[in-house]
Write an enzyme that holds these catalytic residues in place. Structure first.
Site, PDB file in Angstrom:
ATOM      1  N   ASP A  28      14.101 -24.929  18.673  1.00 37.44           N
ATOM      2  CA  ASP A  28      13.117 -25.691  19.155  1.00 37.44           C
ATOM      3  C   ASP A  28      13.531 -27.125  19.195  1.00 37.44           C
ATOM      4  OD1 ASP A  28      10.690 -27.038  20.118  1.00 37.44           O
ATOM      5  OD2 ASP A  28       9.397 -25.981  18.575  1.00 37.44           O
ATOM      6  N   ASP A  29      13.813 -27.867  20.427  1.00 37.96           N
ATOM      7  CA  ASP A  29      14.065 -28.937  20.507  1.00 37.96           C
ATOM      8  C   ASP A  29      15.593 -29.366  20.030  1.00 37.96           C
ATOM      9  OD1 ASP A  29      11.851 -29.669  21.545  1.00 37.96           O
ATOM     10  OD2 ASP A  29      11.123 -31.038  20.244  1.00 37.96           O
TER      11      ASP A  29
ATOM     12  N   CYS B  76       8.852 -26.746  25.810  1.00 36.72           N
ATOM     13  CA  CYS B  76       8.795 -25.493  24.941  1.00 36.72           C
ATOM     14  C   CYS B  76       8.006 -24.367  25.437  1.00 36.72           C
ATOM     15  CB  CYS B  76       8.446 -25.691  23.559  1.00 36.72           C
ATOM     16  SG  CYS B  76       6.798 -27.196  23.106  1.00 36.72           S
TER      17      CYS B  76
ATOM     18  N   ARG C   3       9.227 -20.852  26.870  1.00 30.99           N
ATOM     19  CA  ARG C   3       8.807 -19.628  26.180  1.00 30.99           C
ATOM     20  C   ARG C   3       8.178 -18.698  27.443  1.00 30.99           C
ATOM     21  NH1 ARG C   3       9.278 -20.885  20.492  1.00 30.99           N
ATOM     22  NH2 ARG C   3      10.325 -23.146  20.409  1.00 30.99           N
TER      23      ARG C   3
ATOM     24  N   LYS D 260       7.034 -19.727  15.832  1.00 35.17           N
ATOM     25  CA  LYS D 260       6.355 -20.571  16.806  1.00 35.17           C
ATOM     26  C   LYS D 260       5.792 -19.432  18.074  1.00 35.17           C
ATOM     27  CE  LYS D 260       6.747 -24.463  19.916  1.00 35.17           C
ATOM     28  NZ  LYS D 260       7.205 -25.876  19.958  1.00 35.17           N
TER      29      LYS D 260
ATOM     30  N   LYS E  85      14.508 -33.815  26.651  1.00 37.83           N
ATOM     31  CA  LYS E  85      13.554 -32.805  26.862  1.00 37.83           C
ATOM     32  C   LYS E  85      12.379 -33.538  27.941  1.00 37.83           C
ATOM     33  CE  LYS E  85       9.486 -31.147  24.126  1.00 37.83           C
ATOM     34  NZ  LYS E  85       8.857 -31.005  22.614  1.00 37.83           N
TER      35      LYS E  85
ATOM     36  N   HIS F 190       2.890 -20.310  21.167  1.00 36.33           N
ATOM     37  CA  HIS F 190       2.660 -21.612  22.082  1.00 36.33           C
ATOM     38  C   HIS F 190       2.550 -21.308  23.497  1.00 36.33           C
ATOM     39  CE1 HIS F 190       3.425 -26.079  22.906  1.00 36.33           C
ATOM     40  NE2 HIS F 190       2.128 -25.944  22.851  1.00 36.33           N
TER      41      HIS F 190
ATOM     42  N   ASP G 213      15.026 -23.917  23.305  1.00 32.15           N
ATOM     43  CA  ASP G 213      13.874 -23.947  24.637  1.00 32.15           C
ATOM     44  C   ASP G 213      14.383 -25.173  25.460  1.00 32.15           C
ATOM     45  OD1 ASP G 213      12.962 -25.948  22.742  1.00 32.15           O
ATOM     46  OD2 ASP G 213      11.281 -25.035  22.476  1.00 32.15           O
ATOM     47  N   ASN G 214      14.747 -26.378  25.034  1.00 29.77           N
ATOM     48  CA  ASN G 214      15.058 -27.370  25.727  1.00 29.77           C
ATOM     49  C   ASN G 214      15.909 -28.588  25.020  1.00 29.77           C
ATOM     50  OD1 ASN G 214      11.731 -27.610  24.671  1.00 29.77           O
ATOM     51  ND2 ASN G 214      13.085 -29.401  24.084  1.00 29.77           N
TER      52      ASN G 214
ATOM     53  N   HIS H 205      12.001 -29.186  15.887  1.00 31.59           N
ATOM     54  CA  HIS H 205      10.735 -30.023  16.371  1.00 31.59           C
ATOM     55  C   HIS H 205      10.242 -30.988  15.248  1.00 31.59           C
ATOM     56  CE1 HIS H 205       6.988 -30.816  18.606  1.00 31.59           C
ATOM     57  NE2 HIS H 205       7.561 -30.143  19.506  1.00 31.59           N
TER      58      HIS H 205
END
Length: 780
Positions: free
Chosen positions: A76-77, A114, A118, A172, A430, A174, A371-372, A265
């Protein structure tokens, strides 16, 4: 005289019914409509007794022999350059080992945030097609921006479980609408309802790593232990437990396991000993580190040898321009970030070791992605990300907290300078459609079937291509048998496993994120300078083959290509539900429910109750509210209510003969207190705003009499990252004046909460936006 027949007993009637049905089964009497319906589904033969009947044993789908296991790890991130095998100085030996056993993709693209990524990975659909064109804060009222996974979108878990796989999810999630994140649901888009047999997960975009409040096992919220807890380790352990249980109980079936780490994140939090490992590692600063990462990327063949760094992103100062105290603070943020990634890597190593030990590694496809890109949310860096909309910190306040940054009493985020390093060699971050937002690492390893070891692949892949690639590898159809299911929009890249010269699975891909746009067509890529419909927006044009990190804008030289790609973007946008483009500001989108108003404005609670998650709890900050508590016993100490936590929230508690009412957003504190009578039966905590979102009056009323009041022009705005609790404060405490859970030792009979749900007008939204855009406070 004839006798009336005796009525049948209930048992005799049931037996008679069974006999009648059996007779129908052997043709002794005409079948009723009900029996015929049953007969259509039943494939055996029913006689009066089982010994003369033919059974119809139901069997679940069974995957073909040799079907691979699938382990998908989502970070994540984490930017393109944050892993050792993508040029980072952060030690990631186990992720590097994974890359050495397979492939690294250099042109993998995501959506820029994110939830959208996803949704695409899970469904093989473009994010707007899947209903999540941005995040999940609120339903915007349009098909592409529901913030909730579309019912017609078949998930990865549904595809594989329908084929007989056992599907598990950890970490996660989301992809469900924020307002569905509560014990009453609706749970339609929770993991257990979208194909996963077992799940251990958290709601929302982020979690506290030391004390998560919204952790679920299946559909039930669980509270992890406080001592020694760290979320990354917990998710690693649960993954290992799921794998062990699967092997013991369903080892004859392949598995699909998605492990979605919250790291890296915000909040940037890591164990103290891990942070200490990196002390001094970032003292050279972001300019030096960014250049060094690019050189390693060149040496690894991840980018062409003549690739240069683009100019510094707007708002990033040169490291040498910072004073020594500021450099030390900035280095600390990156030390924590590096510690988080190193801890994830250790967990990946344990999982790979477990697959080796079980003999499953060769036939397990392990894919690892982010994810980004690295996030700009921290701007200049902050010990508490949630304080940014409430005034930020003075430099002296940050210096006082230096050693706490990254620990359980902080909610930090690194600065634009370090995010630029994360995204080396690309521009921006991001949320953006420039490559800094959408270029990410993707590692794929399948030792038993993919011969390549440590090689790179340059095929263009998008997040929507991952699901069809995995389905193809498992010899499963890239279509769903579920009624009304949308067809997958991605394409398989399996040909690239064996052939470095295999064609791209697609020649075009659109991007849109918060009004920022891009379009790839062949090697050409246009990307917008600004948000759609706003002054100054125009297309930039880049040749991806000659200029892979977009440093030479050719729009003025080739307007014909710009026009062609512009038309292609419009076609794709119309096809995939991109319109109407969301032209609201980031703050307006993030606080949509608060600003829009309406909805529930009254909660009636009879304690004890579980935590009401943040997304479904009353929106108190930035609104008038009244919390009215009827007491059966006044008690002597403990929490009356806690909304959020010390990073952002409101709390009332009794201690040392006084009742306290606090609004807190570290380092800001607004507090009032009053004596606590032994015979109090009713207490009310009230906020009345004279000018939204910040100016107003707080008051405490005991048995109808105002006992304390305070007027302030700096009341708090925001959505706390921990929900509402009554009578105790689990997870992160809402005030440092007590140690949690600090349960109330009296008795709360009833709580009535009322909020003012009037919509914000344009002037009030503008006032909130000005506060968010304001720079951090300076020392006076």
């Amino acid at each position: 005289m004839s006798r009336k027949p005796e009525p049948l007993s209930r048992r005799e009637a049931i037996v008679a019914g069974i006999a009648s049905s059996a007779a129908v089964g052997v043709g002794l009497s005409p079948a009723s409509a009900e029996a015929r319906a049953e007969g259509d589904a039943f494939k055996g033969r029913i006689a009066p007794v089982m010994s003369a009947s033919t059974p119809d044993i139901r069997h679940d789908p069974v995957p073909a022999p040799g079907s691979p296991n699938i382990l998908l790890i989502i970070l994540d991130d984490v930017g393109f350059a944050d892993l050792g095998c993508y040029g980072s100085e952060i030690p990631t030996p186990h992720i590097d080992r994974l890359a050495a056993s397979g492939l690294r993709y250099t042109n993998f693209r995501t959506t820029g945030v994110c939830s959208a990524t996803r949704a695409s990975v899970m469904t093989g659909l473009n994010p707007h097609s899947a209903g999540i064109g941005w995040l999940t804060f609120a339903d915007s009222g349009y098909p592409g921006y529901r913030g909730d996974l579309a019912a017609e979108a078949t998930t990865m878990a549904e595809h594989f479980s329908d084929a007989g796989y056992c599907a598990y999810h950890v970490g996660k999630w989301h992809v469900n609408l924020a307002d569905t994140a509560n014990a009453a649901g609706p749970t339609r888009n929770w993991p257990s309802q979208r194909g996963y047999a077992r799940s251990y997960w958290f709601q929302g975009h982020s979690t506290d790593y030391f004390a998560p409040a919204q952790l679920y096992a299946g559909n039930e919220r669980v509270t992890p232990p406080v001592e020694g807890y760290y979320a990354t380790d917990d998710f690693t352990e649960k993954t290992l437990a799921f794998l062990r249980d699967h092997r013991a109980q369903r080892g004859d079936r392949p598995f699909l396991l998605t492990l979605a780490h919250p790291g890296a994140h915000s909040p940037l939090q890591a164990p103290r000993e891990d942070i200490a490992r990196f002390k001094g590692a970032y003292d050279a600063g972001w300019d030096v580190l960014r250049a060094a990462r690019l050189e390693r990327q060149k040496a690894m063949g991840l980018v062409p040898a003549d690739t240069g760094l683009p100019p510094a992103n707007p708002g990033v100062p040169r490291w040498e321009s910072l004073d020594p105290a500021e450099r030390r603070v900035q280095a600390r943020y990156m030390e924590v970030y590096a510690a988080m990634i190193a801890r994830i890597d250790e967990g990946v190593g344990r999982i790979l070791d477990a697959l080796d030990a079980s003999g499953d590694r060769d036939n397990t496809i392990v894919a690892l992605m982010s994810d980004n890109g690295g996030s700009p949310d921290g701007r200049g860096g902050t010990p508490n990300l949630l304080a940014m909309v409430n005034g930020g910190y003075k430099p002296a306040e940050v210096a006082e907290r230096l050693d706490a940054i990254g620990g359980p009493d902080s909610y930090p985020m690194y600065s634009l300078g370090w995010a630029s390093v994360s995204n080396t060699p690309f521009r921006l971050y991001k949320h953006d459609t420039h490559l800094g937002g959408v270029a990410d690492p993707l590692i794929l390893s399948w030792p038993g079937k993919v011969a390549a070891r440590g090689e790179t692949r340059g095929q263009f892949l998008h997040a929507i291509d991952l699901l069809p690639t995995l389905l193809d590898a498992a010899a499963l159809p890239a279509r769903s048998a579920r009624p009304g299911a949308k067809p997958i929009e991605g394409r398989s890249a399996r040909a690239s496993f064996a052939d470095r010269a295999a064609p791209d699975p697609r020649d075009r891909q659109y991007f849109e994120m918060g009004g920022l746009r891009a379009m790839r067509l062949g090697s050409w890529r246009i990307v917008s300078k600004g948000r759609f419909g706003l002054p100054g927006d125009a297309w930039e044009l880049y040749d991806g083959d000659a200029d892979p990190n977009e440093t030479r804008d050719l729009a003025a030289e080739r307007p014909d290509i710009v026009k062609r790609l512009d038309r292609a973007w419009t076609v794709e946008a119309r096809k995939h539900q991109v319109f109407p483009i969301d032209d609201r500001s980031l703050l307006e989108r993030s606080f949509a429910e608060l600003f829009r108003g309406g909805g529930k404005d009254h909660w009636s609670i009879i304690p004890p109750i579980d935590l009401i998650p943040e997304e479904s709890s009353p929106k108190l900050l930035g609104r008038d509210f009244e919390i009215d508590m009827a007491l059966g016993d006044a008690g002597r100490q403990g929490v009356l209510f806690a909304h959020g936590n010390q990073f952002l929230g409101a709390v009332a508690f009794v201690r040392d003969g006084r009742v306290w009412f606090e609004l807190r957003c570290d380092p800001h504190l607004i507090a009032l207190d009053a004596p606590w009578p032994a015979d109090v039966r009713r207490v009310r905590f009230v906020q009345r705003l004279s000018a939204r979102p910040r100016a107003g009056r707080l008051s405490i009323l005991i048995d109808g009499r105002e006992v304390a009041a305070l007027d302030s022009g700096r009341l708090l705005l925001g959505i706390p990252m921990q929900g509402l609790q009554i009578g105790r404060n689990d997870a992160v405490r809402a005030s440092p004046r007590y140690a949690g859970p600090f349960a109330f030792d009296g008795r709360i009979d009833r709580v009535e909460i009322r909020t003012d749900n009037r919509p914000y007008d344009k002037a009030e939204i503008a006032a909130a936006s000005r506060a968010y855009a304001a720079p951090a406070r300076k020392d006076s």
